[in-house]
Design a protein around this motif. Sequence first.
Motif, mmCIF file in Angstrom:
data_model
loop_
_atom_site.group_PDB
_atom_site.id
_atom_site.type_symbol
_atom_site.label_atom_id
_atom_site.label_comp_id
_atom_site.label_asym_id
_atom_site.label_seq_id
_atom_site.Cartn_x
_atom_site.Cartn_y
_atom_site.Cartn_z
ATOM 1 N N LEU A 222 0.845 -1.189 0.000
ATOM 2 C CA LEU A 222 0.000 0.000 0.000
ATOM 3 C C LEU A 222 0.886 1.245 0.000
ATOM 4 C CD1 LEU A 222 -2.877 1.199 0.205
ATOM 5 C CD2 LEU A 222 -2.635 1.070 2.692
ATOM 6 N N ALA A 223 1.091 1.812 -1.179
ATOM 7 C CA ALA A 223 1.934 3.009 -1.300
ATOM 8 C C ALA A 223 1.261 4.169 -0.577
ATOM 9 C CB ALA A 223 2.140 3.347 -2.773
ATOM 10 N N LYS A 224 2.030 4.887 0.242
ATOM 11 C CA LYS A 224 1.489 5.998 1.026
ATOM 12 C C LYS A 224 2.431 7.192 0.967
ATOM 13 C CE LYS A 224 -1.517 5.878 3.664
ATOM 14 N NZ LYS A 224 -2.902 6.208 3.763
ATOM 15 N N SER A 225 1.851 8.363 0.912
ATOM 16 C CA SER A 225 2.651 9.582 1.006
ATOM 17 C C SER A 225 3.285 9.657 2.381
ATOM 18 C CB SER A 225 1.769 10.808 0.795
ATOM 19 O OG SER A 225 1.343 10.876 -0.544
ATOM 20 N N ALA B 218 5.220 9.822 9.475
ATOM 21 C CA ALA B 218 4.006 9.010 9.498
ATOM 22 C C ALA B 218 3.466 8.822 8.089
ATOM 23 C CB ALA B 218 2.943 9.685 10.369
ATOM 24 N N THR B 219 2.851 7.670 7.880
ATOM 25 C CA THR B 219 2.107 7.431 6.646
ATOM 26 C C THR B 219 0.630 7.204 6.951
ATOM 27 O OG1 THR B 219 2.640 5.075 6.734
ATOM 28 C CG2 THR B 219 4.070 6.474 5.366
ATOM 29 N N ALA B 220 0.277 7.056 8.215
ATOM 30 C CA ALA B 220 -1.115 6.811 8.615
ATOM 31 C C ALA B 220 -1.855 8.138 8.759
ATOM 32 C CB ALA B 220 -1.165 6.006 9.910
ATOM 33 N N CYS C 143 -3.134 8.772 12.633
ATOM 34 C CA CYS C 143 -3.085 7.643 13.564
ATOM 35 C C CYS C 143 -1.696 7.613 14.176
ATOM 36 C CB CYS C 143 -3.370 6.339 12.839
ATOM 37 S SG CYS C 143 -4.960 6.330 11.992
ATOM 38 N N VAL C 144 -1.635 7.658 15.504
ATOM 39 C CA VAL C 144 -0.363 7.763 16.217
ATOM 40 C C VAL C 144 -0.262 6.656 17.256
ATOM 41 C CG1 VAL C 144 1.066 9.258 17.676
ATOM 42 C CG2 VAL C 144 -0.367 10.270 15.875
ATOM 43 N N ASN C 145 0.859 5.930 17.223
ATOM 44 C CA ASN C 145 1.112 4.897 18.214
ATOM 45 C C ASN C 145 1.179 5.538 19.597
ATOM 46 O OD1 ASN C 145 2.545 2.915 19.922
ATOM 47 N ND2 ASN C 145 2.754 1.793 17.999
ATOM 48 N N GLN C 146 0.581 4.883 20.559
ATOM 49 C CA GLN C 146 0.535 5.430 21.916
ATOM 50 C C GLN C 146 1.901 5.485 22.588
ATOM 51 O OE1 GLN C 146 -2.598 3.090 23.710
ATOM 52 N NE2 GLN C 146 -4.142 4.011 22.380
ATOM 53 N N THR C 147 2.911 4.831 22.015
ATOM 54 C CA THR C 147 4.265 4.911 22.567
ATOM 55 C C THR C 147 5.077 6.049 21.951
ATOM 56 O OG1 THR C 147 5.181 3.356 20.944
ATOM 57 C CG2 THR C 147 4.307 2.416 23.007
ATOM 58 N N VAL D 234 7.112 8.929 -1.343
ATOM 59 C CA VAL D 234 6.176 7.818 -1.138
ATOM 60 C C VAL D 234 6.918 6.672 -0.467
ATOM 61 C CG1 VAL D 234 4.701 6.141 -2.339
ATOM 62 C CG2 VAL D 234 4.799 8.514 -3.130
ATOM 63 N N TYR D 235 6.236 5.995 0.458
ATOM 64 C CA TYR D 235 6.799 4.829 1.133
ATOM 65 C C TYR D 235 6.105 3.580 0.598
ATOM 66 C CZ TYR D 235 9.070 2.324 4.936
ATOM 67 O OH TYR D 235 9.871 1.487 5.673
ATOM 68 N N LEU D 236 6.896 2.630 0.097
ATOM 69 C CA LEU D 236 6.361 1.415 -0.499
ATOM 70 C C LEU D 236 7.341 0.274 -0.288
ATOM 71 C CD1 LEU D 236 4.262 0.011 -2.422
ATOM 72 C CD2 LEU D 236 5.717 0.752 -4.300
ATOM 73 N N ASP D 237 6.858 -0.840 0.187
ATOM 74 C CA ASP D 237 7.655 -2.055 0.364
ATOM 75 C C ASP D 237 8.932 -1.804 1.168
ATOM 76 O OD1 ASP D 237 8.178 -4.773 0.182
ATOM 77 O OD2 ASP D 237 9.164 -4.610 -1.769
#
Length: 170
Positions: free
Chosen positions: A17-20, A37-39, A53-57, A151-154
């Motif tokens: 899932l390619a994400k900016s 972040a990509t979320a 979306c942010v990890n609670q840690t 973009v982040y992919l694989d």
Amino acid sequence: MNPVDLKAEMLQAMRRLAKSVTIITTSNGNERFAMSATAVDSLSTEPPSLLICVNQTASLHAVLDAGADFCVNILGLEQEELSQLCSGPIKGEARFQRGNWRTSEGGIPYLGDAQSAILCRQDGKFSYGTHSIFIGRIQQIHNGAEISPLVYLDGGYTTTAPAPTLAAAG
């Protein structure tokens, strides 16, 4: 499928899932915080809003959980190093030693040369599993002139920008 296999398969699916790539920034009034972040996604145009979306840690989670406003900085291909800086072991103010950082009237750091810097007032949150989802009502946007998204992919960085065209030899 057992939960361990399902998690492993989900991680493999998400690699496809390619994400900016973005850097989320915020401040508690005394310190600045940044994380790659990509979320991130648009939520609504009425009202103009997005979600993160942010990890609670994550180090900036507590600041966001306390209600801080934030900025989503959409990165360009030339900002890969900043993305790596904001996702590695360097923390806190050290993440702001590189880059064209500016501060909004509301005290939120943003990248002056981001593809887009989207300044948001926090307008809702809820927890789910290991993450919290924060809704940002968009207050201001700074769009850059060039479009060359990072973009982040694989597990690696790439772009979807068109290749430059060469002038035809005449």
